[in-house]
Structure formats: C-alpha cells, structure tokens
Enzyme design. Structure first.
Site, PDB file in Angstrom:
ATOM      1  CD1 TRP A  12      -2.248  -1.970   0.176  1.00  0.00           C
ATOM      2  CD2 TRP A  12      -3.165  -1.117   2.038  1.00  0.00           C
ATOM      3  NE1 TRP A  12      -3.385  -2.682   0.449  1.00  0.00           N
ATOM      4  CE2 TRP A  12      -3.968  -2.190   1.592  1.00  0.00           C
ATOM      5  CE3 TRP A  12      -3.550  -0.438   3.195  1.00  0.00           C
ATOM      6  CZ2 TRP A  12      -5.136  -2.581   2.257  1.00  0.00           C
ATOM      7  CZ3 TRP A  12      -4.707  -0.828   3.869  1.00  0.00           C
ATOM      8  CH2 TRP A  12      -5.498  -1.890   3.394  1.00  0.00           C
ATOM      9  CG  HIS A  97       9.864  -0.814  -2.557  1.00  0.00           C
ATOM     10  ND1 HIS A  97       9.933   0.320  -3.338  1.00  0.00           N
ATOM     11  CD2 HIS A  97       8.837  -1.547  -3.052  1.00  0.00           C
ATOM     12  CE1 HIS A  97       8.984   0.267  -4.263  1.00  0.00           C
ATOM     13  NE2 HIS A  97       8.307  -0.858  -4.105  1.00  0.00           N
ATOM     14  CD  GLU A 182       8.421  -4.227  -6.467  1.00  0.00           C
ATOM     15  OE1 GLU A 182       7.233  -4.564  -6.465  1.00  0.00           O
ATOM     16  OE2 GLU A 182       8.852  -3.244  -5.832  1.00  0.00           O
ATOM     17  N   GLY A 241       1.495  -2.612  -6.334  1.00  0.00           N
ATOM     18  CA  GLY A 241       1.405  -1.307  -5.687  1.00  0.00           C
ATOM     19  C   GLY A 241       0.033  -0.691  -5.911  1.00  0.00           C
ATOM     20  N   GLY A 242      -0.056   0.197  -6.892  1.00  0.00           N
ATOM     21  CA  GLY A 242      -1.278   0.969  -7.128  1.00  0.00           C
ATOM     22  C   GLY A 242      -2.547   0.138  -7.191  1.00  0.00           C
TER      23      GLY A 242
HETATM   24  P1  13P Z   1       2.978  -0.398  -8.921  1.00  0.00           P
HETATM   25  O1  13P Z   1       2.213  -1.701  -8.956  1.00  0.00           O
HETATM   26  O2  13P Z   1       2.159   0.767  -8.518  1.00  0.00           O
HETATM   27  O3  13P Z   1       3.778  -0.207 -10.164  1.00  0.00           O
HETATM   28  O4  13P Z   1       4.074  -0.563  -7.730  1.00  0.00           O
HETATM   29  C1  13P Z   1       4.861  -1.687  -7.687  1.00  0.00           C
HETATM   30  C2  13P Z   1       5.594  -1.704  -6.405  1.00  0.00           C
HETATM   31  O5  13P Z   1       6.439  -0.875  -6.149  1.00  0.00           O
HETATM   32  C3  13P Z   1       5.232  -2.751  -5.437  1.00  0.00           C
HETATM   33  O6  13P Z   1       6.145  -2.828  -4.393  1.00  0.00           O
END
Ligand code: 13P
Length: 258
Positions: A12, A97, A182, A241-242
């Site tokens: 989140w 991260h 990522e 994420g989003g």
């Molecule tokens: P998004 O899914 O918003 O691209 O973010 C990925 C993320 O950083 C998950 O840790």
C-alpha cells in the site's frame, strides 16, 4: 521439490487513512473467503497495521510491514523494529524496496542487516531488487540484480525466530525469503517488461537464491496484464502497488492465479 505456491501481495506504500484502510481490508477479507489458488498478503502503512490486522483476522490474508529497522529496539526515533512488526501481527516484511534504496539511501548492506533482523524476529523477508531504465538500456539488468542479491542476502548462520526452516548451510532458505523483481522503470509507470524479459531475469535470479525461494514480479501489475505475467512458469506471484488499493483490482489479480 514441492511446487512453489504463488503469492499475490499488496504494497500500500504511504496510502490510506483509517477509514479507507479498514474498508479496503474488510472488502478483501470478504473476497478471500471465495476459492482462490494463491497465498495472499497485504502490507499497509505502519499506522494501519493494528486496524487492518483486526479486519483481516480469521481471513486467508496475511499481514506484512513495508520496512523495518535492523535493531530490535533502541534510540531510533521514527523507526519500527522487526520485533514490533511481529508483535503487531505481521508474518512478512518488504525490504530493500527501490523507493527506500533510492529515496532513503539504503545500501545492500543496510538491506542485509534488515533481512537478518526480520529472520531474528521470525518474519519472512520480501527482498526487492531491480534495475533502473538506464541500467536496462545499457544491458546491465542482470548484473545489477545479481549484485543486489549478492549484497542483500545474509550469509552465515542467522537464527530464525518462529519460522520453520529446512536445513541450509547458508542460513538462508526458501521458508524465510521471497525475492521480488521490481524493475524501477516499471513501478507506477504502466510500463511492463516483455514476458521474455521477465522470464530471463527471473531465471537469472533463480540461479542465485536458495532452492525453492519464490520470485514475485512487481511493477505496474494490473487486472489486464496479470494473467499473462502470472502464467509465466518463472513467476511465483506478484507484488502489487497501485492496483492493491482497489479491492476489485487486487482481487482480479489474485484470481488470475489459476
Ligand atoms: P505499482 O504496482 O504501482 O507499479 O508498484 C509496484 C511496487 O512498487 C510494489 O512494491
């Protein structure tokens, strides 16, 4: 080797006030009562851990932190220890991260100390690795990710809190480590590597981590692209994420694990 069960995890980030967080967690807990084929985890901001933990109690969704300090306690104003996350009901913690590596100057050595702290407290560490767009364009993606893995995974004998682990001479094993690939250029941008590129880098990661460790893909995963990404044999789940901030979207991604 037993099959690696996929994991769909929501990060989140710095989003959610009490009311939104509780209603999102409740909606997801209700959805998770439906049949699904993956493990589920949500990692809310620290201020929501207690309330979200309560909303998830008895559901199939685990609770995780977004970061921790390496020390168990002490004079570190504003920080949260792995032991505190465990005490708040977490089973997992995201570490390294790119938003912390880049925004807070965390080095591989910092991340390594935090993973050791997570293990000490009995948490599963989700180690994030990934290259920038410039590094990928220069053909250095594997080199960068390999260096992050080598620098961030603790070696030697690290006691493991309450996580049942197999025996592993390196002290690191699949029960307490998850790697999330990522690519930084794909986070929050809507850009996603080709499936061939995801497979290539996951395979490169696989050769450098303890056998059986799950490798998640993260970076602009959404309900539209989830089925293709999650169908790749090298992808053991997603770190979202989003799209994890909307119950319908997160659940659609979880349902893409067949
Ligand atoms: P998004 O899914 O918003 O691209 O973010 C990925 C993320 O950083 C998950 O840790």
């Amino acid at each position: 080797m037993p099959e690696r069960k996929r994991l769909v995890a929501g990060n989140w980030k710095m989003n959610g006030l009490r009311a939104d967080g509780i209603s999102l967690a409740r909606a997801l807990a209700a959805r998770a009562a439906e049949p699904h084929a993956c493990d589920l985890l949500i990692c809310p901001p620290a201020t929501l851990l207690a309330a979200v933990g309560e909303a998830l109690a008895g559901s199939a969704i685990a609770l995780g932190g977004e970061d921790c300090h390496a020390a168990p306690s002490g004079a570190f104003t504003g920080s949260i220890s792995a032991e505190m996350l465990k005490d708040a009901g977490c089973s997992h913690v995201i570490l390294g991260h790119s938003e912390r590596r880049q925004g807070c100057g965390e080095s591989d050595a910092d991340v390594r100390a935090k993973i050791a702290a997570a293990w000490r407290a009995g948490l599963v560490a989700i180690l994030c690795v990934g290259e920038t767009g410039a590094e990928r364009a220069a053909g250095r993606a594997v080199e960068i990710v390999a260096a992050q893995l080598a620098g961030s995974i603790p070696t030697g004998s690290i006691p493991t809190g309450s996580i049942p682990t197999g025996s592993n001479a390196d002290g690191a094993d699949a029960a307490r480590l998850i790697v999330a690939y990522e690519p930084i250029w794909a986070i929050g941008t809507g850009l996603v590597p080709t499936s061939a590129d995801i497979v290539a880098i996951h395979a490169a990661i696989r050769g450098r981590i303890p056998a059986g460790t799950r490798i998640l893909y993260g970076g602009s995963v959404n309900p539209k692209n989830a089925a293709e990404i999650l169908a790749l044999a090298e992808v053991d789940g997603a770190l979202v994420g989003g799209a994890s901030l909307k119950a319908e979207d997160f659940w659609a991604i979880a349902r893409a694990c067949r």
